[in-house]
Design a protein around this motif. Structure first.
Motif, PDB file in Angstrom:
ATOM      1  N   SER A  20     -10.856 -20.849 -17.860  1.00 48.64           N
ATOM      2  CA  SER A  20     -11.695 -19.735 -18.307  1.00 48.64           C
ATOM      3  C   SER A  20     -11.828 -19.699 -19.818  1.00 48.64           C
ATOM      4  O   SER A  20     -12.498 -18.853 -20.353  1.00 48.64           O
ATOM      5  CB  SER A  20     -11.100 -18.419 -17.792  1.00 48.64           C
ATOM      6  OG  SER A  20      -9.815 -18.231 -18.322  1.00 48.64           O
ATOM      7  N   ARG A  21     -11.145 -20.605 -20.487  1.00 47.79           N
ATOM      8  CA  ARG A  21     -11.135 -20.535 -21.941  1.00 47.79           C
ATOM      9  C   ARG A  21     -11.799 -21.765 -22.538  1.00 47.79           C
ATOM     10  O   ARG A  21     -11.821 -22.808 -21.944  1.00 47.79           O
ATOM     11  CB  ARG A  21      -9.696 -20.448 -22.456  1.00 47.79           C
ATOM     12  CG  ARG A  21      -9.005 -19.185 -21.979  1.00 47.79           C
ATOM     13  CD  ARG A  21      -7.522 -19.252 -22.292  1.00 47.79           C
ATOM     14  NE  ARG A  21      -6.873 -17.986 -21.971  1.00 47.79           N
ATOM     15  CZ  ARG A  21      -5.587 -17.805 -21.979  1.00 47.79           C
ATOM     16  NH1 ARG A  21      -4.760 -18.781 -22.286  1.00 47.79           N
ATOM     17  NH2 ARG A  21      -5.052 -16.648 -21.679  1.00 47.79           N
ATOM     18  N   GLU A  39      -1.032 -11.941 -19.404  1.00 45.54           N
ATOM     19  CA  GLU A  39      -1.798 -12.983 -18.725  1.00 45.54           C
ATOM     20  C   GLU A  39      -2.268 -12.471 -17.369  1.00 45.54           C
ATOM     21  O   GLU A  39      -1.528 -11.789 -16.652  1.00 45.54           O
ATOM     22  CB  GLU A  39      -0.954 -14.241 -18.531  1.00 45.54           C
ATOM     23  CG  GLU A  39      -0.702 -15.036 -19.796  1.00 45.54           C
ATOM     24  CD  GLU A  39      -1.975 -15.675 -20.350  1.00 45.54           C
ATOM     25  OE1 GLU A  39      -2.648 -16.419 -19.600  1.00 45.54           O
ATOM     26  OE2 GLU A  39      -2.286 -15.435 -21.524  1.00 45.54           O
ATOM     27  N   ALA A  94      -6.618 -16.591 -15.730  1.00 40.23           N
ATOM     28  CA  ALA A  94      -8.006 -16.351 -16.114  1.00 40.23           C
ATOM     29  C   ALA A  94      -8.134 -16.004 -17.588  1.00 40.23           C
ATOM     30  O   ALA A  94      -9.230 -15.988 -18.135  1.00 40.23           O
ATOM     31  CB  ALA A  94      -8.592 -15.218 -15.270  1.00 40.23           C
ATOM     32  N   GLY A  95      -7.015 -15.725 -18.246  1.00 36.73           N
ATOM     33  CA  GLY A  95      -7.031 -15.313 -19.639  1.00 36.73           C
ATOM     34  C   GLY A  95      -6.002 -14.221 -19.869  1.00 36.73           C
ATOM     35  O   GLY A  95      -5.126 -13.989 -19.023  1.00 36.73           O
ATOM     36  N   ASP A 125      -7.414 -10.599 -24.927  1.00 33.12           N
ATOM     37  CA  ASP A 125      -8.639 -11.303 -25.307  1.00 33.12           C
ATOM     38  C   ASP A 125      -9.800 -10.307 -25.409  1.00 33.12           C
ATOM     39  O   ASP A 125      -9.759  -9.233 -24.799  1.00 33.12           O
ATOM     40  CB  ASP A 125      -8.987 -12.373 -24.266  1.00 33.12           C
ATOM     41  CG  ASP A 125      -7.949 -13.491 -24.188  1.00 33.12           C
ATOM     42  OD1 ASP A 125      -7.200 -13.662 -25.165  1.00 33.12           O
ATOM     43  OD2 ASP A 125      -7.899 -14.179 -23.146  1.00 33.12           O
ATOM     44  N   SER A 173     -14.578 -14.220 -15.566  1.00 34.36           N
ATOM     45  CA  SER A 173     -13.830 -15.456 -15.840  1.00 34.36           C
ATOM     46  C   SER A 173     -14.340 -16.588 -14.954  1.00 34.36           C
ATOM     47  O   SER A 173     -14.677 -16.395 -13.781  1.00 34.36           O
ATOM     48  CB  SER A 173     -12.331 -15.246 -15.611  1.00 34.36           C
ATOM     49  OG  SER A 173     -12.010 -15.312 -14.234  1.00 34.36           O
ATOM     50  N   HIS A 197     -13.424  -7.671 -18.321  1.00 32.13           N
ATOM     51  CA  HIS A 197     -14.235  -8.879 -18.538  1.00 32.13           C
ATOM     52  C   HIS A 197     -13.664 -10.060 -17.776  1.00 32.13           C
ATOM     53  O   HIS A 197     -14.413 -10.840 -17.165  1.00 32.13           O
ATOM     54  CB  HIS A 197     -14.311  -9.188 -20.030  1.00 32.13           C
ATOM     55  CG  HIS A 197     -15.097 -10.421 -20.341  1.00 32.13           C
ATOM     56  ND1 HIS A 197     -16.479 -10.435 -20.383  1.00 32.13           N
ATOM     57  CD2 HIS A 197     -14.699 -11.700 -20.602  1.00 32.13           C
ATOM     58  CE1 HIS A 197     -16.898 -11.647 -20.661  1.00 32.13           C
ATOM     59  NE2 HIS A 197     -15.835 -12.440 -20.805  1.00 32.13           N
ATOM     60  N   LEU A 198     -12.351 -10.205 -17.807  1.00 30.49           N
ATOM     61  CA  LEU A 198     -11.732 -11.327 -17.102  1.00 30.49           C
ATOM     62  C   LEU A 198     -11.960 -11.216 -15.605  1.00 30.49           C
ATOM     63  O   LEU A 198     -12.300 -12.204 -14.939  1.00 30.49           O
ATOM     64  CB  LEU A 198     -10.231 -11.370 -17.405  1.00 30.49           C
ATOM     65  CG  LEU A 198      -9.841 -11.683 -18.842  1.00 30.49           C
ATOM     66  CD1 LEU A 198      -8.336 -11.562 -19.018  1.00 30.49           C
ATOM     67  CD2 LEU A 198     -10.302 -13.084 -19.242  1.00 30.49           C
ATOM     68  N   TRP A 199     -11.774 -10.032 -15.050  1.00 26.21           N
ATOM     69  CA  TRP A 199     -11.953  -9.864 -13.610  1.00 26.21           C
ATOM     70  C   TRP A 199     -13.382 -10.168 -13.185  1.00 26.21           C
ATOM     71  O   TRP A 199     -13.604 -10.802 -12.152  1.00 26.21           O
ATOM     72  CB  TRP A 199     -11.574  -8.445 -13.187  1.00 26.21           C
ATOM     73  CG  TRP A 199     -11.832  -8.200 -11.727  1.00 26.21           C
ATOM     74  CD1 TRP A 199     -12.873  -7.507 -11.183  1.00 26.21           C
ATOM     75  CD2 TRP A 199     -11.064  -8.698 -10.616  1.00 26.21           C
ATOM     76  NE1 TRP A 199     -12.814  -7.524  -9.817  1.00 26.21           N
ATOM     77  CE2 TRP A 199     -11.711  -8.249  -9.438  1.00 26.21           C
ATOM     78  CE3 TRP A 199      -9.915  -9.475 -10.511  1.00 26.21           C
ATOM     79  CZ2 TRP A 199     -11.220  -8.562  -8.169  1.00 26.21           C
ATOM     80  CZ3 TRP A 199      -9.428  -9.776  -9.244  1.00 26.21           C
ATOM     81  CH2 TRP A 199     -10.079  -9.322  -8.095  1.00 26.21           C
TER      82      TRP A 199
END
Length: 355
Positions: free
Chosen positions: A354-355, A255, A269-270, A274, A285, A280-282
């Motif tokens: 973020s989801r 996580e 953020a995810g 994922d 998100s 991608h999250l950084w």
């Protein structure tokens, strides 16, 4: 670079924390991640290496490695060597109990490696009630091993009501053995929630800490006392909350949180598992985008010291039931306490999922 540039986020985090495992051989009363037992779904060695490859591709300069006790992972040395070989510096925090002669030799022979040994008191009488019986002696053995190899270690101490008077002794313990002292703020995170009121420094003690830091510019803080800059002279560092902007944390199961001190679903953020992974999250998100646009509002915006403390720590607010727009609970003007006393706490600011 200006505060505004940092506030709006960077392509890669400056301070990336990787909590490698929830497993730990100690049970510190203020542990931010409530560590103790390793979880079955922690990142595997292969998943960890893919994550390290992502960070290398993003040109992450260094990572902070913690836990739990990171050295309790069977693949700890393999993963640390892999990280260093990929050109990423490592700063890892340990309770020191697993640093034997073999580990000390590896530490002393590794380039771009920084080691922080956790001690929360200059004596067993202060440290051991927090970190466990015998923990002071075992940490001291680790310090002696590293000092014998001329390795410049760091002692990391969480400042509490019980150890403020030992700052000089902790400083001497570090420097007299060729090391450096780093002090951090107690946050009401993890098990820290349960001991927050009993261990948080008093208002008067916070002023002592501020003055002491000004007179000891070689002591590191990781910007954790930026809320005290409202006393007037800014402390060294960025003096801002970097959550989701320049700081984030990957926990043992992948996580990605805005900050190591806000390990709560609202601040995730995810997961690195994922699609798109960590990068991608950084960069994309919704949570991090929201944090990079948001600034502390409320009464803080009209305070003369806002440009110095920027409203304080969101973790300290969140876990004490305050709105993120409220003053820090340790506001130097005690505005945070007055908010509680008048029962005017607003609902916690909803953060975008973020989801």
């Amino acid at each position: 670079m200006s505060y505004e540039i940092f506030r709006q986020g960077l392509d890669a985090p400056i301070c990336l924390t990787w909590e490698m495992t929830y497993g730990c051989n100690l049970r510190c009363v203020h542990c931010l991640s409530s560590s103790g037992l390793r979880r079955d779904n922690e990142l595997t060695t292969a998943e960890s290496k893919r994550l390290i490859d992502e960070w290398a591709a993003m040109k992450v300069f260094y990572i902070n490695v913690g836990g739990g006790e990171p050295m309790s992972r069977p693949d700890f040395f393999e993963l640390m060597n892999y990280t260093l070989d990929r050109g990423i510096g490592v700063k890892f925090s340990t309770n020191g109990t697993l640093i034997d002669d073999v580990a000390a030799d590896w530490i002393a022979s590794s380039d771009y490696l920084d080691v922080q040994i956790s001690l929360d008191g200059a004596t067993p009488e202060t440290n051991d009630p927090v970190r466990g019986n015998g923990s002071f002696a075992r940490a001291r053995r680790a310090i002696d091993r590293l000092a014998a190899r001329n390795f410049c270690f760091k002692i990391n101490s969480v400042v509490t009501r019980q150890n403020v008077d030992e700052l000089d002794a902790l400083y001497a313990l570090a420097t007299e053995h060729g090391g450096q002292l780093r002090i951090t703020r107690l946050r009401p995170s993890g098990r820290g929630i349960d001991v927050w009121e009993a261990m948080r420094p008093t208002h008067a003690q916070n002023r002592v800490v501020y003055d002491w830091l000004l007179s000891h510019p070689d002591v590191l803080t990781g910007d954790s006392f930026f809320h005290l800059s409202a006393y007037g002279q800014p402390l060294d560092g960025l003096n801002m909350c970097g959550a989701g902007r320049i700081v984030c944390c990957v926990d043992p199961v992948g996580e990605v949180y805005a900050c190591p001190f806000v390990l709560a679903p609202e601040f995730s953020a995810g997961n690195v598992r994922d699609p798109g992974g960590f990068a991608h999250l950084w960069r994309h998100s919704a949570l991090f985008a929201h944090l990079r646009e948001w600034q502390v509002g409320g009464s803080c915006q009209t305070c003369n010291a806002y440009s110095l403390c920027h409203g304080g720590c969101i973790a300290a607010k969140h876990f004490t039931g305050r709105s993120l727009d409220d003053p820090d609970p340790d506001c130097v003007f005690e505005h945070g306490e007055r908010v509680l006393a008048t029962n005017t706490i607003a609902p916690v600011i909803p953060l975008m999922a973020s989801r």
